[in-house]
Design an enzyme around this catalytic site. Structure first.
Site, PDB file in Angstrom:
ATOM      1  N   CYS A  76       0.823  -1.204   0.000  1.00 13.09           N
ATOM      2  CA  CYS A  76       0.000   0.000   0.000  1.00 13.09           C
ATOM      3  C   CYS A  76       0.862   1.260   0.000  1.00 13.09           C
ATOM      4  O   CYS A  76       1.674   1.459   0.907  1.00 13.09           O
ATOM      5  CB  CYS A  76      -0.909  -0.004   1.225  1.00 13.09           C
ATOM      6  SG  CYS A  76      -1.803   1.540   1.485  1.00 13.09           S
ATOM      7  N   TYR A 219      -5.390   5.507  -9.337  1.00 11.45           N
ATOM      8  CA  TYR A 219      -6.567   4.737  -8.919  1.00 11.45           C
ATOM      9  C   TYR A 219      -7.801   5.156  -9.707  1.00 11.45           C
ATOM     10  O   TYR A 219      -8.646   4.320 -10.044  1.00 11.45           O
ATOM     11  CB  TYR A 219      -6.809   4.911  -7.421  1.00 11.45           C
ATOM     12  CG  TYR A 219      -5.837   4.158  -6.563  1.00 11.45           C
ATOM     13  CD1 TYR A 219      -6.100   2.863  -6.150  1.00 11.45           C
ATOM     14  CD2 TYR A 219      -4.623   4.728  -6.170  1.00 11.45           C
ATOM     15  CE1 TYR A 219      -5.197   2.153  -5.358  1.00 11.45           C
ATOM     16  CE2 TYR A 219      -3.717   4.037  -5.395  1.00 11.45           C
ATOM     17  CZ  TYR A 219      -4.005   2.748  -4.991  1.00 11.45           C
ATOM     18  OH  TYR A 219      -3.105   2.046  -4.227  1.00 11.45           O
TER      19      TYR A 219
END
Length: 352
Positions: A76, A219
């Protein structure tokens, strides 16, 4: 930090109403898939736990050595920037950390949620460890331990208070600010200030366009479900990358010739770009390696002492390609490109 429900769930709902004792009622998404609107655009919801650690010994969360624990995933980018701060500020002895496994698994037998889980043993997953504090099996367990009626996203990073057995904060942008200043009495590299007062306006402004165009932009490209939102996200992404390339042709770092918070925030996306985002999120208009300044800049940041230890490319690739079956249903992990970020760069041409 993206969590995936079944296709049946995705078809039925985009948001779940969350009610927290410490917040007013509002709608919260359980996963990034739930953050895709009917227009096909990806819109990230805000983090929930927003308390602060302070150097004031009388505060609710005082800066004490050994009191706090950081739960992360090497995969992440948001969690990795928090780990980077621990490393470069010299706080590994004061704030412990644990990484979860890279590939999402089912978090409860009673529903289909898949998310971050801890390995059962120290040897099950290189780079990941069992939860040493609460015996939690999943990151979800920690959220439900901290709030019995929590129904938001189960994300990393999680900054945990060992004494009060609760989550202090799960917003990476705020965690790095705490780490930068509030632990300086015990930090081994206390003199390093990544958010200096004379550059704060510049850093804040830079963070904003980098977040919108690049950090969150990849994203928005990858999770778009319609062509229009994807096209717009890609346009904004490459406008921002082109802007970075131009800036870095004149100075060593993104806000001048001094390393700042903005560099760490940009780096965590750039280091994943060619290995993951170019393929998995369809950000292939131009590779990072085709930007001479950006590519050398990424190597420069990677070679800062302790930074390379925050990058686990195996975890990164296994997570993205293995945890998003709506994008990569067979979980095939591309073999390359295996970039050597420890190779020489040319950034010394600018004064430090």
């Amino acid at each position: 930090m993206i969590f995936l429900f079944s296709k049946t769930y995705f078809a039925k709902t985009s948001f779940i109403l969350s009610l927290f004792p410490f917040k007013h009622s509002r709608q919260m998404a359980r996963s990034a898939i739930d953050e895709v609107s009917e227009t096909g655009s990806f819109t990230r919801t805000a983090s929930t736990f927003r308390s602060f650690i302070s150097r004031d010994p009388n505060s609710q969360f005082p800066a004490e050595s050994g009191r706090y624990h950081l739960y992360i995933s090497y995969a992440c980018p948001w969690a990795s920037r928090c780990l980077a701060y621990l490393k470069i500020k010299g706080l590994e002895k004061a704030i412990s950390f644990t990484s979860v496994k890279p590939i999402w698994e089912q978090t409860k037998e009673t529903d289909e949620h898949r998310g971050w889980v801890f390995p059962a043993t120290d040897t099950e997953e290189p780079g990941a460890e069992p939860d040493p504090l609460n015996g939690a099996k999943t990151i979800r367990d920690l959220y439900e331990l901290a709030s019995t009626n929590y129904s938001g996203k189960f994300t990393v990073p999680v900054l945990w208070d060992k004494k009060l057995k609760t989550i202090v904060n799960n917003e990476s942008a705020e965690i790095i600010r705490m780490v930068n200043t509030e632990f300086n009495d015990i930090a081994e590299n206390a003199s390093l200030d990544l958010y200096p007062s004379d550059q704060r306006d510049q850093i804040d402004g830079t963070n904003e366009w980098i977040y919108n165009g690049i950090n969150n932009g990849v994203y928005r490209c990858g999770f778009a479900t319609k062509q229009g939102p994807y096209d717009e996200a890609v346009r904004q992404l490459y406008e921002a990358l082109d802007k970075c390339e131009e800036i870095l042709g004149k100075q060593r770092y993104i806000c001048g010739n001094r390393l700042t918070e903005a560099d760490i925030r940009l780096f965590v996306t750039l280091i994943r770009f060619d290995e993951v985002y170019a393929v998995h999120f369809k950000c292939n208009k131009k590779l990072l390696r085709e930007y001479p300044n950006l590519f050398n800049y990424t190597k420069d940041i990677y070679q800062i002492p302790s930074m390379s230890s925050t990058v686990n490319m195996q975890h990164i690739k296994r997570h993205y390609y293995g945890s998003h079956p709506s994008i990569n249903p067979y979980g095939i992990i591309p073999l390359g490109p295996d970039i050597d970020y420890s190779s020489p760069h040319d950034r010394e041409i600018f004064s430090a």
